[in-house]
Design a protein around this motif. Structure first.
Motif, PDB file in Angstrom:
ATOM      1  N   ASP A  10      16.392  44.087 -11.860  1.00 41.56           N
ATOM      2  CA  ASP A  10      15.731  44.982 -12.808  1.00 41.56           C
ATOM      3  C   ASP A  10      14.218  44.823 -12.836  1.00 41.56           C
ATOM      4  N   ARG A  11      13.710  44.049 -11.909  1.00 35.26           N
ATOM      5  CA  ARG A  11      12.261  43.825 -11.953  1.00 35.26           C
ATOM      6  C   ARG A  11      11.552  44.944 -11.201  1.00 35.26           C
ATOM      7  N   HIS A  12      10.788  45.727 -11.955  1.00 37.25           N
ATOM      8  CA  HIS A  12      10.134  46.879 -11.332  1.00 37.25           C
ATOM      9  C   HIS A  12       8.625  46.841 -11.430  1.00 37.25           C
ATOM     10  N   PHE A  13       8.112  46.072 -12.394  1.00 40.09           N
ATOM     11  CA  PHE A  13       6.693  46.240 -12.690  1.00 40.09           C
ATOM     12  C   PHE A  13       5.855  45.084 -12.179  1.00 40.09           C
ATOM     13  N   LEU A  14       4.578  45.387 -12.088  1.00 36.62           N
ATOM     14  CA  LEU A  14       3.621  44.334 -11.806  1.00 36.62           C
ATOM     15  C   LEU A  14       2.882  44.055 -13.107  1.00 36.62           C
ATOM     16  N   ALA A  15       2.477  42.820 -13.309  1.00 31.62           N
ATOM     17  CA  ALA A  15       1.683  42.476 -14.475  1.00 31.62           C
ATOM     18  C   ALA A  15       0.375  41.906 -13.982  1.00 31.62           C
ATOM     19  N   VAL A  16      -0.648  42.048 -14.796  1.00 32.56           N
ATOM     20  CA  VAL A  16      -1.934  41.526 -14.344  1.00 32.56           C
ATOM     21  C   VAL A  16      -2.673  40.835 -15.485  1.00 32.56           C
ATOM     22  N   ILE A  17      -3.215  39.671 -15.163  1.00 30.65           N
ATOM     23  CA  ILE A  17      -4.112  38.972 -16.069  1.00 30.65           C
ATOM     24  C   ILE A  17      -5.426  38.852 -15.314  1.00 30.65           C
ATOM     25  N   ASP A  61       3.013  32.986 -20.048  1.00 33.72           N
ATOM     26  CA  ASP A  61       4.409  32.654 -20.367  1.00 33.72           C
ATOM     27  C   ASP A  61       5.224  33.902 -20.627  1.00 33.72           C
ATOM     28  N   ASN A  62       4.584  34.823 -21.332  1.00 38.78           N
ATOM     29  CA  ASN A  62       5.278  36.065 -21.665  1.00 38.78           C
ATOM     30  C   ASN A  62       5.667  36.817 -20.394  1.00 38.78           C
ATOM     31  N   PHE A  63       4.734  36.910 -19.466  1.00 44.33           N
ATOM     32  CA  PHE A  63       5.009  37.657 -18.235  1.00 44.33           C
ATOM     33  C   PHE A  63       6.000  36.915 -17.343  1.00 44.33           C
ATOM     34  N   THR A  64       5.898  35.588 -17.317  1.00 38.62           N
ATOM     35  CA  THR A  64       6.732  34.860 -16.358  1.00 38.62           C
ATOM     36  C   THR A  64       8.126  34.566 -16.887  1.00 38.62           C
ATOM     37  N   SER A  65       8.225  34.160 -18.160  1.00 40.44           N
ATOM     38  CA  SER A  65       9.566  33.750 -18.607  1.00 40.44           C
ATOM     39  C   SER A  65      10.235  34.725 -19.565  1.00 40.44           C
ATOM     40  N   LYS A  66       9.460  35.356 -20.446  1.00 40.95           N
ATOM     41  CA  LYS A  66      10.139  36.177 -21.458  1.00 40.95           C
ATOM     42  C   LYS A  66      10.556  37.526 -20.923  1.00 40.95           C
ATOM     43  N   ARG A  67       9.628  38.189 -20.240  1.00 42.47           N
ATOM     44  CA  ARG A  67       9.962  39.543 -19.788  1.00 42.47           C
ATOM     45  C   ARG A  67      10.746  39.495 -18.485  1.00 42.47           C
ATOM     46  N   LYS A  68      11.807  40.292 -18.458  1.00 40.46           N
ATOM     47  CA  LYS A  68      12.685  40.257 -17.285  1.00 40.46           C
ATOM     48  C   LYS A  68      12.449  41.456 -16.372  1.00 40.46           C
ATOM     49  N   ASP A  69      11.440  42.254 -16.682  1.00 41.84           N
ATOM     50  CA  ASP A  69      11.256  43.467 -15.874  1.00 41.84           C
ATOM     51  C   ASP A  69      10.022  43.373 -14.987  1.00 41.84           C
ATOM     52  N   ILE A  70       9.446  42.162 -14.907  1.00 39.34           N
ATOM     53  CA  ILE A  70       8.227  42.020 -14.107  1.00 39.34           C
ATOM     54  C   ILE A  70       8.541  41.281 -12.805  1.00 39.34           C
ATOM     55  N   ALA A  71       8.149  41.910 -11.711  1.00 40.73           N
ATOM     56  CA  ALA A  71       8.455  41.329 -10.403  1.00 40.73           C
ATOM     57  C   ALA A  71       7.307  40.469  -9.888  1.00 40.73           C
ATOM     58  N   ILE A  72       6.093  40.909 -10.173  1.00 41.32           N
ATOM     59  CA  ILE A  72       4.931  40.208  -9.623  1.00 41.32           C
ATOM     60  C   ILE A  72       3.888  40.037 -10.729  1.00 41.32           C
ATOM     61  N   VAL A  73       3.368  38.851 -10.868  1.00 38.41           N
ATOM     62  CA  VAL A  73       2.273  38.622 -11.812  1.00 38.41           C
ATOM     63  C   VAL A  73       1.012  38.376 -11.004  1.00 38.41           C
TER      64      VAL A  73
END
Lengths: 124, 253
Positions: A10-17, A61-73
Motif C-alpha cells: 500500500d505504499r504509494h507516496f513519497l515524503a520529503v523533509i 518518525d511519523n513518516f518512517t514508522s507511523k504512516r504505512k502509505d509512504i514508500a520513500i522518505v
C-alpha cells in the motif's frame, strides 16, 4: 523471506523533509499529498534554521514508522545530519530513506548512512 | 574417539545409523545448495552496491540541475512561489508502485513511478508570469524524482539483500561447522558401538564353539574309552577252538 508483500503493497507516496527550495521543487514534480480531513496530514516538512530538532525527529518518525502509505522518505542531507542518530539507526527496508543534496549543501557521500554501511561491509 | 565429540542422542542401532547417514547426505546437499545461493546473492549484492554508488553520483548532478531550474523560476516569477505551491498541494500526482523481482528465491521489491494525470494542483501556478519556466522546472524535477525512485529501489534491495545474505551465511556456517561434524560424530559413534557389539558377539560365538568342541572332544574320548574297554574284555583271551586238537580235560567224577 525478508519483507512480506503486505509491508509495501500500500505504499504509494513519497515524503520529503527538506529546506524550502527542495520541498518546493519536489512538490512541483507532484509528490505533495495531503490526506483526507479531519486529520489532514502533509507528506512534506519544510525545515529552516528556526525549526527545532525535535520537530524534525517527530516528522521523521511519523513518516518512517507511523504512516504505512509512504514508500520513500527523502531528506536533505544537512537536515539528516541534524538527526543523524535517528537516520543511522533506521535500518528497515520500508520506507526507503534517501538522503538528497540541497541547493546550498552539496552532496557528501562520506556522510550517507547507506554508503557508510556499504563501506563497512566491504571493509574499507 | 567417537564418544568425545558432540553427538546426537541416539541409540547405536543399525536403523539410526541409516537415518544418520541419510541425514548427513541431506546436510551436504543442503550445504552446497545454500552455498550456491549465497554466492548468487552476493554477486547480486555487489552489483547493487556498485549501482548505488553510481546512482548517488548521478543524483548529485541531477539535483543540482533541478535546483538551478528552480532558481530560474524564482527569477522569472520574480518572487517566492514556495508558499503558494505548498498550500496548493493536495493530491499526489507523482506516485510509486512496487513490483517484485525474484533473485534466488528472495523477493526484491522495486519501486516504479507513475503519474496520475487527473491530479493537477498547480494548474494556475505561474499563469501570471514565467509559466514556461515553471513548466520546465516541473519536468526537471520529475526527472530528478525518477532518479531518486530508482535509487530508492536499489537501496531497498540493498537493505533486504544484506539481511538475507546474513541469514543464508549463518545457515551455511551452521551446517558446515555444527550439523555436519555432529552427524559425522554420531555416525562414527554408532559404528564403533556396533563394532564393539560385533566383537562381543564374535567372542561369544567363539567361546560357545570352543565349549562345544571341548564337550564334544570329551564325549568322544569318553566313548572311545568305553568302547576300548568293552572290546578289551573280549580280545583279552584267544578265541577258543572248540573243535580243535586240544583235548578236553578229563572229567573226573
Amino acid at each position: 523471506m525478508a519483507a512480506p508483500v503486505s509491508a509495501y503493497k500500500d505504499r504509494h507516496f513519497l515524503a520529503v523533509i527538506g529546506d524550502e527550495d527542495s520541498v518546493t521543487g519536489l512538490l512541483l514534480a507532484g509528490i505533495g499529498h495531503v490526506t483526507q480531513p479531519p486529520d489532514a496530514q502533509k507528506n512534506f516538512l519544510v525545515v529552516d534554521n528556526k525549526t527545532e530538532d525535535s520537530t524534525i525527529e517527530q516528522a521523521f518518525d511519523n513518516f518512517t514508522s507511523k504512516r504505512k502509505d509512504i514508500a520513500i522518505v527523502l531528506i536533505n542531507q544537512h537536515i539528516a545530519e541534524r538527526i543523524r542518530g535517528r537516520v543511522d539507526t533506521f535500518t528497515e527496508a520500508f520506507p526507503a530513506v534517501l538522503e538528497i543534496p540541497s541547493k546550498d549543501h552539496p552532496y557528501d557521500p562520506e556522510k550517507d548512512s547507506v554508503l557508510k554501511r556499504v563501506r563497512r561491509l566491504f571493509g574499507e | 574417539m567417537s564418544g568425545a565429540g558432540d553427538r546426537e542422542p541416539v541409540f547405536p542401532t543399525r536403523q539410526s545409523l541409516g537415518a544418520m547417514k541419510s541425514k548427513l547426505k541431506g546436510a551436504e546437499t543442503g550445504h552446497s545448495l545454500l552455498k550456491r545461493k549465497s554466492e548468487a546473492l552476493t554477486k547480486r549484492f555487489r552489483e547493487i552496491t556498485r549501482r548505488i554508488d553510481e546512482a548517488k553520483r548521478k543524483m548529485g548532478r541531477v539535483m543540482q540541475i533541478a535546483a538551478f531550474s528552480l532558481a530560474e523560476v524564482t527569477y522569472a516569477v520574480g518572487g517566492d512561489i514556495g508558499y503558494q505551491i505548498q498550500e496548493s498541494a493536495k493530491q499526489a500526482r507523482f506516485r510509486v508502485r512496487t513490483k517484485q523481482e525474484n533473485v534466488s528465491g528472495v523477493f526484491l521489491p522495486q519501486f516504479e513511478s507513475y503519474t496520475k494525470d487527473e491530479n493537477n494542483d498547480f494548474g494556475l501556478t505561474g499563469l501570471g508570469k514565467g509559466g514556461q519556466q515553471v513548466q520546465r522546472c516541473r519536468e526537471t524535477y520529475a526527472r530528478a524524482v525518477e532518479t531518486l525512485v530508482e535509487l530508492a529501489s536499489l537501496q531497498t534491495a540493498f537493505v533486504i539483500l544484506d539481511e538475507v545474505i546474513k541469514v543464508v551465511n549463518r545457515r551455511v556456517n551452521a551446517i558446515e561447522h555444527v550439523i555436519i561434524p555432529r552427524t559425522e560424530n554420531t555416525i562414527s559413534y554408532i559404528n564403533s558401538e556396533l563394532d564393539e557389539l560385533d566383537r562381543e558377539e564374535f567372542y561369544r560365538l567363539k567361546k560357545v564353539k570352543n565349549n562345544k568342541q571341548r564337550d564334544n572332544n570329551a564325549a568322544e574320548e569318553e566313548r572311545k574309552n568305553s568302547k576300548r574297554r568293552g572290546s578289551d574284555k573280549e580280545n583279552d583271551q584267544e578265541p577258543v577252538d572248540v573243535l580243535g586238537e586240544q583235548e578236553d580235560q578229563d572229567v573226573i567224577f
